[in-house]
Design a protein around this motif. Sequence first.
Motif, short mmCIF file in Angstrom:
data_model
loop_
_atom_site.label_atom_id
_atom_site.label_comp_id
_atom_site.label_asym_id
_atom_site.label_seq_id
_atom_site.Cartn_x
_atom_site.Cartn_y
_atom_site.Cartn_z
N ALA A 16 -0.15 2.55 1.37
CA ALA A 16 0.42 2.11 0.09
C ALA A 16 -0.67 1.71 -0.90
O ALA A 16 -0.65 2.11 -2.08
CB ALA A 16 1.38 0.95 0.33
N LEU A 17 -1.66 0.94 -0.44
CA LEU A 17 -2.73 0.50 -1.33
C LEU A 17 -3.55 1.68 -1.84
O LEU A 17 -3.88 1.77 -3.03
CB LEU A 17 -3.65 -0.48 -0.60
N THR A 18 -3.91 2.60 -0.95
CA THR A 18 -4.77 3.72 -1.33
C THR A 18 -4.09 4.62 -2.34
O THR A 18 -4.70 5.02 -3.35
CB THR A 18 -5.17 4.52 -0.09
N PHE A 56 -1.69 3.87 -4.38
CA PHE A 56 -1.52 3.13 -5.63
C PHE A 56 -2.78 3.22 -6.48
O PHE A 56 -2.72 3.56 -7.67
CB PHE A 56 -1.19 1.67 -5.33
N PHE A 57 -3.94 2.94 -5.90
CA PHE A 57 -5.18 2.92 -6.68
C PHE A 57 -5.62 4.34 -7.07
O PHE A 57 -6.17 4.54 -8.16
CB PHE A 57 -6.28 2.21 -5.91
N GLY A 104 -3.59 6.79 -7.78
CA GLY A 104 -2.72 7.12 -8.90
C GLY A 104 -3.17 6.43 -10.18
O GLY A 104 -3.09 7.02 -11.28
N ASN A 105 -3.66 5.20 -10.07
CA ASN A 105 -4.18 4.49 -11.24
C ASN A 105 -5.32 5.24 -11.89
O ASN A 105 -5.43 5.31 -13.13
CB ASN A 105 -4.67 3.09 -10.85
N TYR A 130 -0.02 -8.65 -2.10
CA TYR A 130 -0.60 -8.15 -0.85
C TYR A 130 -0.03 -8.91 0.34
O TYR A 130 0.30 -8.31 1.39
CB TYR A 130 -2.12 -8.28 -0.90
N TRP A 185 -9.53 -3.66 -13.88
CA TRP A 185 -8.98 -2.86 -12.79
C TRP A 185 -10.00 -2.63 -11.68
O TRP A 185 -9.68 -2.76 -10.50
CB TRP A 185 -8.48 -1.52 -13.33
#
Length: 558
Positions: free
Chosen positions: A112-114, A116-117, A119-120, A97, A141
């Motif tokens: 980018a953070l949103t 990424f999570f 998609g997880n 981060y 997670w």
Amino acid sequence: MASTGETETQSRGVLHRLLAIFAEVKPREVFSVLVLTLNVFLLLTGYYLLKVVREPLILAGGGLEIGGQKLDLDGPEVKAYAAAGQALLLVGVVRAYGAMARRFGRMQLTTALTLFFAGNLVLFFFLARLGVPLGVPFYLWVGCFSLTVIAQFWSFANDIYSPEQGKRLFAIVGIGSSLGAMLGAQIAKRVYVPIGPYNMMLVAAGVLLVCLWLTYLVHRNDLASPGGEKAAADAPPGGASGGFKIIARDRYLLLIAGLTLVLNWVNSTGEYILDRTLIESATSALAPAAGSPGEPGGGAGGEPSGAPGEPGRNAGGEPAPASQGAAPDAPLAAGAPVYLVDPQASRLLEGKITAVKGGAFDVEAGGKVVEGAEKGLVHPHTEKGKKAALGAVIGTFKGDFFYWVNTFGVLVQLFLVSRIFKYLGVRFALFILPTIALFGYSALAVLPALAVVRVAKIAENSTDYSVQNTARQALFLPVGRDAKYSAKAAIDTFVVRAGDVLAAGAVIAGQVLALSIRHFAMINIALALVWLGVVAGIAREHRRRTADEEKAEDLKAA
């Protein structure tokens, strides 16, 4: 006919008057504070969907496997150790981060953070469909997700508002946080059985995408406002140093890190006390396993009382009691031994089906017949059925627990937080939660029962999510932009989980020393006293910093 501009002005006027009930809001601040409040409302709604999903997965999953070797641990112990594992993961998360914050502007960082999570969550959904065990991985997670995404939201809010604005407006933004947590817990409680835990993951992913859009709206509004500077907003906020280095050279930030560490140590130990008490209460009515030496149903030397070759029959040829189990594929038919979930008392009962009525059952258990029990409350008397029944107890209890925590949290946020901040100040607000924790764990040390720990944790958590959370976020208003992003991210992720590591260490020691719930309550009493000392230090530093800021503002105005 009124013009669009006049209609918007009238609408904002009504909203301005409505918001003024809770805190002082200036007309030009109405849009940003409403959208930020809606944003954190949805963010906490999605988080609580995932939080209710993770509890049965980790608590009812039982033992943990490492290298093919199954460890003999119960759900609460697995949860405590997994929380410690999150701290190790978050060392890497904080560094990643920090690297992103040194390269990306605030909107790029949030995007980018949103994504990424979100998609997880889609990936977890497909892994679950393939039958991959998710208890521990998903728990790890969720811990990383919640801390990182929520910390990023508050860093963004700190960047949007000046210290003077934050002191007024964070009380309103905090209302969205409390309402979202309450609604998320209530939704999770109602939809857990109908749609299942894995579909709830997809719903949460969709909520994250909506939150990203709302963040963009506030970002754009900030750039369009008087004094909004695109170059400053798009500049990487992380600074030259990493979050840990920034904390290490600032006494004020070190004290905030100490506050966060002790707070989460107390909270995680309290969660362990609650989980352990819940599991003991849920299984207290179950008969001891048949065949155990010296237990009812066991023969001399611990041999089973049933005749060999006749499963389901005892030595006299009569049907075996429900405590001796059933064939793995036994159907839910009349006469079948079952586990019955009693959601009101948060416990499991052993019994047998007396009648089948479509999708419901009459079950004789606990000395009485329960008529029309739903299928989700009746499970076969097998090991798999027991885990499913225990998961139902945990899911319904936790959903109800989170609901009350957040209901009280909302009421406190709506009617008390802004008044506490206005008349007593941020520094006074910091003393409230450790005082409540001190009294709560003192009561639990005297009477370690599920009802007592439930009330104590509801009081503690509701205050944490309202008064304490708003006050803790406001502590970052008088610090630099690099501290608001990099240092805050390190404190809100790694330091939070470091507190969980210490709590896990206490759980390990408790297992070795056979500590009771009363002993763990005493540990938290001692920690609450340390907590009050740390808050006293923060209050002194905060008074000094805000006094310096006021002098600087006076000089600037002159």
